[in-house]
Every structure is written in C-alpha cells, then in structure tokens.
Design an enzyme around this catalytic site. Sequence first.
Site, short mmCIF file in Angstrom:
data_model
loop_
_atom_site.label_atom_id
_atom_site.label_comp_id
_atom_site.label_asym_id
_atom_site.label_seq_id
_atom_site.Cartn_x
_atom_site.Cartn_y
_atom_site.Cartn_z
N ASP A 52 5.83 2.20 2.11
CA ASP A 52 4.90 1.09 2.33
C ASP A 52 4.19 1.33 3.66
OD1 ASP A 52 3.65 -1.33 2.88
OD2 ASP A 52 5.30 -2.56 2.11
N HIS A 53 2.88 1.57 3.59
CA HIS A 53 2.13 1.93 4.80
C HIS A 53 1.99 0.76 5.77
CE1 HIS A 53 0.15 4.79 7.16
NE2 HIS A 53 -0.60 5.38 6.25
N ARG A 54 2.32 -0.45 5.34
CA ARG A 54 2.34 -1.57 6.28
C ARG A 54 3.52 -1.45 7.23
NH1 ARG A 54 2.76 -6.52 2.21
NH2 ARG A 54 4.45 -5.13 1.54
N PRO B 177 0.84 -1.21 0.00
CA PRO B 177 0.00 0.00 0.00
C PRO B 177 0.87 1.26 0.00
CG PRO B 177 0.03 -1.01 2.17
CD PRO B 177 0.77 -1.94 1.28
#
Length: 480
Positions: A450-452, A274
Amino acid sequence: MSATMIKEFRLPDLGEGLTESEIVAWKVAVGDTVALNQIIAEVETAKAVVELPSPFAGVVAALHEQPGTVVEVGKPIVSFEVEGDDGGPDGGSGTAGGGGADAPAKREPNLVGYGAVLENSGRPARRARSFAAPAAASATMPAPVAERVDTAPVLPVAEPVAAPVVPETGRLETLPAAHPGERPRSTPPVRKLAKDLGVDLALVTGTGEFGLITRDDVRNFVGGGDLPVAPRDLAGVSAPVPAPAQGERETRTPIKGVRKFTAAAMVSSAFTAPHVTEFLTIDVTPTMELLAKLKASRAFAGYKLTPLTLVSKAVLIALKNHPTLNTRWDEAKQEIVQYNYVNLGIAAATPRGLTVPNIKDADRMSLLELSTALTELTDTARAGKTAPAELSGGTISITNIGVFGIDAGTPILNPGEAAILALGAVRKMPWEYQDEVALRQVMTLSLSFDHRLVDGEQGSRFLQDLGAMLSDPGMALAMV
C-alpha cells in the site's frame, strides 16, 4: 417435579459481527437424542464453514431451516425437548411438551457459549479450534490489555467433546469396523473431496484405523496422491460447477459464502489501497540446501519443512528492520496503526474458495513452532475447518503461487494490511555464479504494498533484505 420443555437454539453470531450464515448440512434429525456440545450442523459464514455444537442435551424436536437456506443471526434454527423443573426458577419456559419461545432460558452448567472473547494475556491463543466454550468463560469478559490492541477477537479453545463426526486425524479408539452394506466410514472433508473428484466411496478401501477412508485414499484411487488440493480447488472454484444440461449455452452458479466475501474484500482492497508491486528474482540454492539439511537433522525429525517455512521465517526477521510493512491505514481516524506483533496470513486454496487464515504472534515463534503452525493451518484450511477468528486480524500475508507452477504475479492486498508477498516456483535455471554460468535454483519474489503506508524505498529495501537472506541464509544472523 421433572418435566420436559422446548428450548429453541437461535443462530449465533459466529464472530466479527457476521449477520447471516447458510445451513450447509444437518448432522441430526428430528427425534435424535443429542448430548451437550455434540455437533448438530455445519454452517457457512462469509468466511468459513463452522461446526455448531448443541447448547442442550435432549431430543431434537424440530429443524426450522433446510440445508442451503441463508439464515439471519438470531433466528431459531432448531428446537430441543429437554428435561426441566416444572415451575422452577427459570420462569417455566415450557411445561411438558412445549413453552413460550420468549421466556428466559435456564442456564445449565457447562452450557456451550458463542461469540468472540478477548484474552487478557497480551497474546491470543494460537489456534481457535471451536466455538464451543464453557458458559463461565463468556459470562465474564476481561478488559483488553492496554499495551496491545489486537483487532482479531480470539475464541477460547474448547475442551474435547463427544461428536458424531470423527476428525480424520483423530484416534478412533472405540469405533467398530463397518458392516457389509453400511455407508463407508469417512469424514465430511473426505466426502466433499470424493464428490468433487467423482469418486464412489463404496469402491475405495480405507487405510485409516478401523477402515476409515482418508483424503489420501481418495486421491490414490484416482491416481493423484500428490495433489495438494482437489483439481477444482486449483482453479479457484469455490464449489463444483454443475454439469450443463443438453442444449444449455450457459451455467449459472450463485455467488455466496466465502466466494462472495472474498470477491467483495478484493474489490474493496483494489480500489481503496494504491497498490505497487515489485519483483526480485534470486538464487535460492543455499536456502534449498539448508532445507535439505534441516529435514535430515534429528532436531527436525517428524516436522514438515517446506520453502514456505523458511521464507516465512525470513519475512518475520526482515519485518523487524522494516516495520512500515506491518501497519494498516485507519481512514476513519486518519491514523497509521503500527502493529507491534505479526499475525502472519497464509493464502490457502480450499474447496470453497480462497481463504487467508493467519498465525497469531508468528514473530514470537521458533522455526519449529512456525513449522507446526503452518502445517496445522494448511491442514485445517484444506479440511474446510478454519474458524472465523483465524481469518481475522492478519497484519501481513504470503501467497505461495509457486505450487501451481507460476513464477510471478501481482497479488492484491488483504484488506487492513500493508503488504503481501507472492512466492514463485523454484526452478533450475542457468545463472551467474562465482563469475561463471551454472545451473542454480531460482525463485521470483513479488511484493505488493500500500503506497499510502510504504514508500518505494521502504518496500525495495524490505525486498532486498528478504532476498539477501534467501540467497545466503547466514545473512539472517546480521539482521536479527
């Protein structure tokens, strides 16, 4: 009794478990006598164009594949007629003039080895220049260091060997001048550049040693001496697009090699991680002033310094306080892997498409060392000589879109990395400075993450610290 035998050379795994490669060009022909480690072919993997050295000294008996053919790893590509001991301990892989392909091959001293070799030093070699290595190096593979697991296998650096192609930057100590009617002296990257630009090398005067034609000679011939790469490279075209035949409404070019690999990696990244992109526009006038001072200083004489050099150093400093941007997501094990080192990737436009080679252990380098590494990386990438090992194992990347006159963008993450930074063009613009409007040098930073792995706050604070150092380089002292 000495006799000749036939030895087959099978396409090796050129790194990271690649299953196939395309024969780009043969550097030898049937009947040619070759020396051990002499370059015999150029092959294109999914990641790079690689020169193959000969594993035998002998005569080329047969070329099993034509240029343009995609060959699976393990398939025979060339046979050599070599001297051997008839009925010796090697089981007689061939009597005079021939032999069985499946018989065990006799290992010669200093035979070229292929494949990934891990170092046991805790720090991989910074530049992996060739796939050639002594056989002894590949025969005993040391165990990996427990304190550090580097996902990028590093190939050993080979000793210089004789080769028919002389690098553009090499010394031509014994090369005689070209004779009338002889093909102009040049290197494969220079010939590729000339072909892309439509330049007949016979019309170009070489300024290199003994008349060698350089890349600058070709560019100057067409009036483009300041071009960073060939014009088609700037458009991101991996290979020259053939001219359409009269009446044709479409032209189709096969997707293969580096372009195919890059496309697959970008699609996987875009639809797996994401992405979040943040932008920060800053006044980099102090950084540009520092750059001018460093270039004029005696300590940096002879070094190539650019805004990318200073931004790279600032990124490495900022990562010390924001380590979450130097991580990766392990889906299989459901773990976040924290890198305790930085392999800094630098996006590079090449004649065969976009590549992202990385500088191993960039966080351990001084500014001088980083400058040298960046120069080597870009020169090697533009010459199409980047080794697969240099394209693997990156932990965070930078793409300099400013060289194309672009201000900002939304870069896609390199697979396996948590962040990528895009540098915009440095432009003179009206800007608020000391409560007045002044003409300042301004740049926009674009950070995708990466929003994770990286929360919005973490990404924002990293970008804020990076901007603070570039707006006031003295702030780096407070962040070290």
